[in-house]
Design a protein around this motif. Sequence first.
Motif, PDB file in Angstrom:
ATOM      1  N   VAL A 155      54.042  18.413 -22.389  1.00 44.56           N
ATOM      2  CA  VAL A 155      52.593  18.309 -22.255  1.00 44.56           C
ATOM      3  C   VAL A 155      51.987  17.970 -23.617  1.00 44.56           C
ATOM      4  CG1 VAL A 155      50.477  19.598 -21.741  1.00 44.56           C
ATOM      5  CG2 VAL A 155      52.480  19.833 -20.264  1.00 44.56           C
ATOM      6  N   SER A 156      52.432  18.667 -24.655  1.00 46.39           N
ATOM      7  CA  SER A 156      51.854  18.438 -25.979  1.00 46.39           C
ATOM      8  C   SER A 156      52.136  17.021 -26.474  1.00 46.39           C
ATOM      9  CB  SER A 156      52.370  19.469 -26.981  1.00 46.39           C
ATOM     10  OG  SER A 156      53.767  19.446 -27.060  1.00 46.39           O
ATOM     11  N   ASP A 157      53.329  16.505 -26.234  1.00 46.70           N
ATOM     12  CA  ASP A 157      53.667  15.154 -26.663  1.00 46.70           C
ATOM     13  C   ASP A 157      52.820  14.127 -25.916  1.00 46.70           C
ATOM     14  OD1 ASP A 157      55.397  13.443 -28.285  1.00 46.70           O
ATOM     15  OD2 ASP A 157      56.217  12.774 -26.355  1.00 46.70           O
ATOM     16  N   TYR A 158      52.679  14.312 -24.620  1.00 42.96           N
ATOM     17  CA  TYR A 158      51.861  13.407 -23.806  1.00 42.96           C
ATOM     18  C   TYR A 158      50.426  13.400 -24.314  1.00 42.96           C
ATOM     19  CZ  TYR A 158      49.743  11.280 -19.652  1.00 42.96           C
ATOM     20  OH  TYR A 158      49.049  10.463 -18.795  1.00 42.96           O
ATOM     21  N   CYS A 159      49.857  14.589 -24.514  1.00 45.26           N
ATOM     22  CA  CYS A 159      48.474  14.699 -24.972  1.00 45.26           C
ATOM     23  C   CYS A 159      48.303  14.103 -26.367  1.00 45.26           C
ATOM     24  CB  CYS A 159      48.013  16.155 -24.957  1.00 45.26           C
ATOM     25  SG  CYS A 159      47.829  16.848 -23.304  1.00 45.26           S
ATOM     26  N   ALA A 160      49.286  14.305 -27.227  1.00 55.83           N
ATOM     27  CA  ALA A 160      49.194  13.774 -28.590  1.00 55.83           C
ATOM     28  C   ALA A 160      49.073  12.258 -28.593  1.00 55.83           C
ATOM     29  CB  ALA A 160      50.411  14.205 -29.414  1.00 55.83           C
ATOM     30  N   HIS A 161      49.679  11.605 -27.614  1.00 53.68           N
ATOM     31  CA  HIS A 161      49.647  10.147 -27.549  1.00 53.68           C
ATOM     32  C   HIS A 161      48.508   9.596 -26.706  1.00 53.68           C
ATOM     33  CE1 HIS A 161      53.771  10.780 -29.004  1.00 53.68           C
ATOM     34  NE2 HIS A 161      53.532   9.672 -29.653  1.00 53.68           N
ATOM     35  N   ARG A 162      47.909  10.424 -25.846  1.00 49.56           N
ATOM     36  CA  ARG A 162      46.938   9.876 -24.902  1.00 49.56           C
ATOM     37  C   ARG A 162      45.563  10.530 -24.907  1.00 49.56           C
ATOM     38  NH1 ARG A 162      51.938   9.437 -22.878  1.00 49.56           N
ATOM     39  NH2 ARG A 162      52.578   7.439 -22.038  1.00 49.56           N
ATOM     40  N   ALA A 163      45.390  11.654 -25.575  1.00 52.02           N
ATOM     41  CA  ALA A 163      44.088  12.327 -25.576  1.00 52.02           C
ATOM     42  C   ALA A 163      43.064  11.484 -26.327  1.00 52.02           C
ATOM     43  CB  ALA A 163      44.199  13.710 -26.208  1.00 52.02           C
ATOM     44  N   SER A 164      41.814  11.573 -25.884  1.00 50.99           N
ATOM     45  CA  SER A 164      40.735  10.791 -26.496  1.00 50.99           C
ATOM     46  C   SER A 164      40.164  11.467 -27.746  1.00 50.99           C
ATOM     47  CB  SER A 164      39.617  10.592 -25.474  1.00 50.99           C
ATOM     48  OG  SER A 164      39.095  11.847 -25.071  1.00 50.99           O
ATOM     49  N   CYS A 165      40.658  12.657 -28.072  1.00 51.30           N
ATOM     50  CA  CYS A 165      40.164  13.395 -29.238  1.00 51.30           C
ATOM     51  C   CYS A 165      41.367  13.849 -30.059  1.00 51.30           C
ATOM     52  CB  CYS A 165      39.352  14.606 -28.783  1.00 51.30           C
ATOM     53  SG  CYS A 165      40.309  15.837 -27.864  1.00 51.30           S
TER      54      CYS A 165
END
Length: 186
Positions: A155-165
């Motif tokens: 989850v953290s890796d996915y968010c690190a690459h795709r989160a808008s913030c």
Amino acid sequence: MKVLVAVDDSRGSHRALAWVLDHLFFFPAAGGDGHGEEGLEQQVPRPEREGPELVLVHAMEPLHHVMFPVGPGSAVYGAASMMEAVRAAQAENARNLLDRARLICEQRGVAAATAVVEGEPREALCRVAEDAGAGLLVVGSRGLGAIQRAFLGSVSDYCAHRASCPIMVVKPPPDDEDDDGPRTSS
């Protein structure tokens, strides 16, 4: 600034919330270097007008159709009433989890809003961060090794690459064990 903290029932999530409360919502007491006689930092709650806004977010996984084997080579889908009962239990668990996290915040003198979002956690967290206009998304890490991340996803890796913030991943201490057992590699 709005700070979103992803909350679930893992130790990584608890560490992330503790880190945010320790570092973003408290500051060393005035005078000296902020250390007491024993070298422990004395902390004072930030005045609310200065501090960021805290939002605790829980991503509730979608329910997939449940099938039960009824004999060799055949299965039956779960009844709609059963699916509704499971969904209600999931929602109740999410409320309880967020209530416990909010209580931790209140005990530390920090007001927190809560939100439950539906969907795969990694996608739901990125979506809610964008929709809420978050200034920071904070997630915990389970400390998976490279092979585990490749098979299980992160989850953290996915968010690190795709989160808008901006995103902060709070990693476990090097000598800590993750929720599923001892760490093997990072």
